[in-house]
Design an enzyme around this catalytic site. Structure first.
Site: not given
Ligand code: URA
Length: 441
Positions: A84, A163, A170, A185, A189
């Site tokens: 990620h 999320d 946000r 966040s 996930k």
């Molecule tokens: N990627 C995400 O999934 N969440 C964030 O807050 C920033 C980048």
């Protein structure tokens, strides 16, 4: 009944939340019981006053548990990994790295995000391909990953729904660049998906939420600690985001670049390619599938050149409703109405392209969202034809702006802003391309 006002006052004052308060908040949020204005106020209080490590871990776990736990490592046959990025400008690495990991033998259920602030998001990029669905439920995502190696899905009612709600708010309340909110966040996930290994690509620089290497290390450390706390092997690569990654910025343009990189790696942007290969090599070593980084790098490079990763991407896209092959994908991508060349007025070397300014222009061109409801123009964006390190003459075209004819009157402003983002210095034979990989944790 959850007492939202008491919860908000605590973070305003600021006092630490208990894990139980955070759980109740996330559960009420997920049930749709907290109005956006209260959630937004809490997000701003967190952005200003922060969360402790314990609060961040509690938020992450509550967000993870807001939907199904997929347990990919138990349900997929083969080594499972998840990667990620914390978000950047021109960051299309997921569209290259995920199929390359599949081609190297991994199985992935990848939960991605939409564009946040000036940064792009993989889900918006994928949705620029007509027909592609990203709202897969856990069962369908696992079935697809078993069949073709990976599924790339959005947070949904089924998967980390909390999320999805916080992420959209946000983005519209200037509360994105908060270490605990980003950590929760991303890690919620990743933990909901349940891979054996998590690799985080933490971006630092003007086009990232973390401006300095130090802040990037803090964010990486917070996420690694959360992973360790729940027994999931987690590591981070810190990479440069002072300069846009690759030659294209904007959703369908970045899909084009990702496809071109998979099909013709020899012609790819060198910094983009280097980062993708590094991330894949890191996963191969972490999973015990290579004995050294060098061995892993060679394997990743050979696999890319074999075309297997391009085939893997085609299968992922087709399984999610897109065209049957990559030629079909390229032919189906939306094209902007207007292509406008941007020239430079001095000669020398392009020594810097400011990622923040590029991200901001592309956001206003329609590639991202200014409000929760803003429509995204998947065709909008910027192409750099003379990238970092190029030697240019006055009058040379360095970039093209792609946008909708509705925005014709904004073109002079965007052109001037883009020129201001490009630094041209006298040619110095000692100039070196700035490194893309800054640290590994
Ligand atoms: N990627 C995400 O999934 N969440 C964030 O807050 C920033 C980048």
């Amino acid at each position: 009944m959850f007492d939202a006002l008491a919860f908000l006052s605590a973070k305003r004052d600021p006092r630490a939340h208990t894990a139980s308060d955070i759980e109740q908040f996330v559960q009420a949020l997920t049930r749709g019981e907290i109005p956006d204005y209260q959630t937004s106020a809490w997000l701003m209080a967190v952005r200003i006053n922060g969360l402790t490590s314990d609060e961040t871990a509690a938020l992450t776990l509550a967000m993870r548990d807001s939907g199904a736990l997929v347990r990919a490592s138990e349900r997929l046959n083969g080594p499972t990994v998840d990667k990620h990025s914390t978000g950047g400008v021109g960051d299309k690495t997921t569209l290259i790295v995920i199929p390359l990991l599949v081609a190297c033998g991994f199985k992935l259920l990848k939960m991605s995000g939409r564009g946040l602030g000036i940064t792009g998001g993989t889900i918006d990029k994928l949705e620029s391909i007509p027909g592609v669905r990203t709202a897969l439920n856990a069962r369908d995502a696992i079935a697809q990953a078993s069949r073709v190696g990976a599924a790339i899905v959005a947070a949904s009612k089924d998967l980390a729904p909390a999320d999805g709600i916080l992420y959209a708010l946000r983005n519209a309340t200037a509360t994105v660049d908060s270490i605990p909110l980003i950590a929760a966040s991303i890690m919620s996930k990743k933990l909901a998906a349940g891979a054996q290994f998590i690799l985080l690509d933490v971006k630092v620089g003007s086009g990232a939420f973390m401006g300095s290497l130090e802040a990037g290390r803090q964010l990486a450390t917070r996420m690694i600690e959360i992973g360790q706390q729940v027994g999931v092997s987690t590591s981070a690569v810190i990479s440069d985001m002072d300069v846009p990654l690759g030659r294209f910025v904007g959703n369908s343009l970045e899909v084009r670049e990702a496809v071109a990189t998979l099909l013709h790696p020899d012609a790819a942007d060198p910094r983009l390619l280097q980062l993708c290969i590094y991330l894949v090599a890191h996963c191969l070593v972490a999973a015990g599938m290579a004995n050294s980084h060098e061995e892993a790098r060679q394997r990743a490079t050979q696999t890319l050149s074999s075309g297997a990763a391009a085939e893997a991407l085609a299968k992922i896209i087709h399984s999610q409703g897109g065209p049957a092959n990559l030629d079909g994908v390229l032919a189906s991508l939306p094209q902007a109405d207007v292509t406008h060349p941007v020239t430079v007025d001095t000669c020398g070397r392009v020594s810097k392209i400011d990622a923040y300014t590029v991200g901001e222009i592309s956001l206003h061109m329609g590639a991202g969202r200014v409000t929760k409801q803003s429509p995204v123009d998947h065709s909008a964006g910027i192409e750099f034809v003379r990238g970092l390190g190029s030697i240019v003459q006055a009058g040379d075209v360095v970039a093209y702006l792609y946008y909708s004819s509705d925005h014709k009157e904004d073109c002079p402003t965007w052109t001037a802003r883009l020129r201001s983002a490009i630094t041209i210095e006298p040619v110095d034979s000692n100039w070196q391309t700035p490194p893309v990989i800054l640290d590994t944790l």
